[in-house]
Design an enzyme around this catalytic site. Structure first.
Site, PDB file in Angstrom:
ATOM      1  CG  ASP A   4       1.756  -3.325  10.917  1.00 33.36           C
ATOM      2  OD1 ASP A   4       0.903  -3.167  10.039  1.00 33.36           O
ATOM      3  OD2 ASP A   4       2.970  -3.319  10.679  1.00 33.36           O
ATOM      4  NE  ARG A  29       9.496  -0.561  14.374  1.00 32.14           N
ATOM      5  CZ  ARG A  29       8.885  -0.831  13.199  1.00 32.14           C
ATOM      6  NH1 ARG A  29       8.366   0.146  12.478  1.00 32.14           N
ATOM      7  NH2 ARG A  29       8.790  -2.060  12.760  1.00 32.14           N
ATOM      8  CD1 TRP A  72       0.325   0.026   3.177  1.00 30.29           C
ATOM      9  CD2 TRP A  72      -1.795   0.715   3.438  1.00 30.29           C
ATOM     10  NE1 TRP A  72       0.142   0.339   4.490  1.00 30.29           N
ATOM     11  CE2 TRP A  72      -1.144   0.771   4.681  1.00 30.29           C
ATOM     12  CE3 TRP A  72      -3.132   1.102   3.377  1.00 30.29           C
ATOM     13  CZ2 TRP A  72      -1.797   1.210   5.845  1.00 30.29           C
ATOM     14  CZ3 TRP A  72      -3.779   1.534   4.526  1.00 30.29           C
ATOM     15  CH2 TRP A  72      -3.117   1.590   5.739  1.00 30.29           C
ATOM     16  CG  ASP A  73       4.403   1.651   2.387  1.00 30.00           C
ATOM     17  OD1 ASP A  73       3.781   0.655   2.780  1.00 30.00           O
ATOM     18  OD2 ASP A  73       5.020   2.408   3.155  1.00 30.00           O
ATOM     19  CD  GLU A 105       7.356   4.499  10.043  1.00 35.21           C
ATOM     20  OE1 GLU A 105       8.474   4.635  10.605  1.00 35.21           O
ATOM     21  OE2 GLU A 105       6.829   3.387   9.852  1.00 35.21           O
ATOM     22  CE1 TYR A 114       5.079   0.493  12.619  1.00 33.10           C
ATOM     23  CE2 TYR A 114       4.020  -1.241  13.883  1.00 33.10           C
ATOM     24  CZ  TYR A 114       4.574  -0.788  12.705  1.00 33.10           C
ATOM     25  OH  TYR A 114       4.633  -1.627  11.643  1.00 33.10           O
TER      26      TYR A 114
HETATM   27  C1  2M8 Z   1       4.804  -0.999   8.741  1.00 31.47           C
HETATM   28  O1  2M8 Z   1       4.749  -2.424   8.641  1.00 31.47           O
HETATM   29  C2  2M8 Z   1       5.927  -3.247   8.497  1.00 31.47           C
HETATM   30  C3  2M8 Z   1       5.441  -4.677   8.340  1.00 31.47           C
HETATM   31  O2  2M8 Z   1       4.758  -4.803   7.130  1.00 31.47           O
HETATM   32  C4  2M8 Z   1       6.907  -3.168   9.642  1.00 31.47           C
HETATM   33  O3  2M8 Z   1       6.601  -2.585  10.694  1.00 31.47           O
HETATM   34  O4  2M8 Z   1       8.012  -3.694   9.498  1.00 31.47           O
HETATM   35  C5  2M8 Z   1       3.345  -0.513   8.681  1.00 31.47           C
HETATM   36  O5  2M8 Z   1       3.263   0.827   9.064  1.00 31.47           O
HETATM   37  C6  2M8 Z   1       2.762  -0.716   7.284  1.00 31.47           C
HETATM   38  O6  2M8 Z   1       1.502  -0.123   7.170  1.00 31.47           O
HETATM   39  C7  2M8 Z   1       3.683  -0.138   6.215  1.00 31.47           C
HETATM   40  O7  2M8 Z   1       3.179  -0.499   4.949  1.00 31.47           O
HETATM   41  C8  2M8 Z   1       5.123  -0.638   6.373  1.00 31.47           C
HETATM   42  C9  2M8 Z   1       6.103   0.088   5.438  1.00 31.47           C
HETATM   43  O8  2M8 Z   1       5.922   1.482   5.518  1.00 31.47           O
HETATM   44  O9  2M8 Z   1       5.581  -0.429   7.703  1.00 31.47           O
END
Ligand code: 2M8
Length: 535
Positions: free
Chosen positions: A261, A296, A123-124, A497, A453
């Site tokens: 998440d 985190r 989705w990014d 972020e 987060y």
């Molecule tokens: C975050 O998710 C990833 C796992 O997929 C992580 O924490 O390592 C979330 O914010 C997710 O929505 C986002 O797509 C990703 C990359 O920005 O980071």
């Protein structure tokens, strides 16, 4: 005409907000002299000069953004040139956003950030394509097309497509942990994760097409024609393999699939998952090399994330088996509202390329009925996530409850209830002074954490989704306020972020791609529709 509230002048680790012109602090539009930003954003009240501490190193003096394989993300980037002297006008921010997107680009796709997320995320890339399409329509099309090269035979678009050029230690869990090759449906020779993310891509494709310059309209239509069957397959996967009750609602099998998440929306279920002793081989979290542990997920939650991954891997990513056995099986209102919004986009795309829009309208109608029939809890006046394992509607008041604003047919009383909540002290406290929108969790809830987060901080992608949803229902005042607040957060802290709603400080990664992309989209769309004056 009054101008935006001011600019920061960074010096010796401090920044000052300077009023450059009259500031309207009235709570009512009619009390303001004109249609200045603040006259429309009557809650975003700023004192005339406020000293704000800026994280040491948060401003890059040189403006340089490294293109190397970095060990940590470069400092928060606000623009090129002499930042100590440059007022951060909207145009300066737009130029800086473009630099962030270019610096994070890696060949045919864009990393969410250089150090923390050095691969392609699903989705990014959709958000990034929307932002990029304002200045590079071809690059935006390539971004989405590259992602869909990794689409599974089932139609699933994986949450991560691993970049072979990134160092094996760059991200955990990497391709050796996921082992997507265990599934016969996974693309050969292209390692990916084994789960998905919200299907925002059809909507993103439509937005990208809308931004194409006239001399690219033929190329853009041809691209839509190529993308259409893949986007349809993605939506069909959600409507079949992921709808265990056959009622129009897709379930997620891992919190990572939601994109939010660590949201408290599923704590009651996720938090009770026990990781059996010895279930996980020793591992090292890489995220903590690049971000503060306070920002985190906790180690306990991380272990649960990995445990779910292992269960899915053990099932060779077979959907039926996972749906039957996963201890986490959740219906998320935001995820399903995004599906619905994408079905409406597919109906429009179908119309543009001469296909039949009707099946997409019917699919959207089915999701609409199920959202209201199953997830709207009238006693709480709120959409709730539905834990299918325990058959419980989760009471936590989080940003996922507002997702159904993306449904253009949402009944007016429900829209009114959502807006009341969005304007309540839980999500819109009247603190006086600095004021930032929209926190991802009820600020008055016991578990609210302004830094961690998805457990309270503001994210620009949820702001962007709410901005769209509010405009769909004619709530432009609140929508404009969200844009103004997003701009102010980036002025203050850079393209971080996520942001602390209490003080606007930045957290997680610096130079985060979707923050740059979606700020670009909100500012340029607001400008072109003339709804908001940003200088
Ligand atoms: C975050 O998710 C990833 C796992 O997929 C992580 O924490 O390592 C979330 O914010 C997710 O929505 C986002 O797509 C990703 C990359 O920005 O980071």
């Amino acid at each position: 005409m009054a101008q935006f509230v001011g600019a920061y002048l960074a010096a010796s680790g401090k920044a000052h907000i300077h009023s450059r012109s009259p500031i309207c602090v009235s709570r009512s539009l009619k009390d303001c002299p004109d249609n200045s930003l603040l006259s429309r954003t009557d809650h975003l009240q700023l004192p005339r000069s406020v000293a704000v501490e800026v994280d040491k190193g948060a401003v890059d003096d040189t403006g340089a953004v490294s293109q190397d394989q970095p060990t940590s993300d470069p400092p928060s980037h606000l623009g090129s040139g002499d930042l100590a002297m440059a007022p951060r006008t909207a145009d300066t921010l737009l130029a800086a956003a473009r630099e962030v997107l270019d610096a994070n680009r890696s060949g045919r796709y864009t990393r969410p950030s250089q150090a923390l997320y050095p691969h392609q995320w699903s989705w990014d890339s959709a958000f990034i394509a929307v932002g990029r399409s304002w200045h590079d329509a071809e690059g935006a099309r390539l971004e989405l097309e590259t992602l869909f090269e990794a689409q599974w035979e089932t139609g699933m678009v994986p949450s991560i497509v691993f970049d072979a050029a990134a160092s094996p230690d760059a991200y955990f869990p990497g391709p050796d942990v996921w082992q997507s090759e265990r599934s016969p449906s996974a693309p050969r020779g292209l390692p990916t994760s084994g789960i998905t993310q919200p299907p925002i891509h059809a909507r993103a494709a439509l937005e990208v097409h809308r931004h194409a310059p006239p001399d690219q309209s033929t190329a853009s239509l041809a691209w839509l024609e190529r993308m259409y069957p893949r986007l349809v397959a993605q939506q069909r996967y959600m409507a079949t393999a992921r709808d265990p009750r056959g009622i129009g609602l897709a379930a997620i099998v891992h919190p990572w699939e939601s994109g939010l998440d660590d949201s408290p929306a599923w704590d009651r279920d996720f938090g009770r998952i026990e990781v059996p002793a010895g279930a996980l081989a020793p591992y090292q979290r890489r995220d903590l090399d690049h971000a503060s542990p306070a920002d985190r997920p906790t180690d306990a939650d991380y272990a649960r994330f990995l445990y779910l991954l292992m269960l899915e891997r053990d099932a060779n990513y077979g959907d039926a088996r996972i749906i039957a056995t996963s201890p986490f099986l959740m219906v998320d209102p935001l995820f399903n509202a995004i599906r619905l919004w994408s079905e409406h986009a597919l109906a429009e795309i179908a119309g543009l390329i001469g296909a039949d829009p009707e099946p997409h309208r019917a699919a959207a109608g089915r999701i609409h009925d199920a959202l209201i029939g199953e997830l709207w809890v009238s006693r709480r006046q709120r959409f709730c996530a539905w834990d299918l394992r325990r058959d419980q509607r989760e009471p936590e008041d989080t940003v996922v409850s507002f997702g159904p604003l993306l449904d253009p047919d949402l009944p007016r009383p429900i829209v009114a209830a959502i807006c009341r909540e969005l304007e309540s002290p839980s999500f819109h406290p009247r603190r006086g002074g600095l004021h930032y929108l929209v926190p991802t969790f009820d600020e008055r809830a016991a578990g609210f954490d302004p830094e961690r987060y998805w457990r309270g901080p503001i994210w620009l992608n949820t702001n962007w989704l709410l901005w769209h949803g509010l405009r769909l229902h004619g709530r432009s005042g609140l929508a404009d306020e969200i844009v103004a607040s997003s701009v102010e957060l980036v002025r203050r802290s850079g393209f971080r972020e996520y942001f602390d709603p209490l003080d606007g400080s930045g957290h997680g990664s610096s130079n985060f791609s979707w923050s740059a992309a979606l700020l670009t989209d909100m500012v340029l769309a607001s400008r072109s529709s003339g709804t908001l004056v940003l200088s």
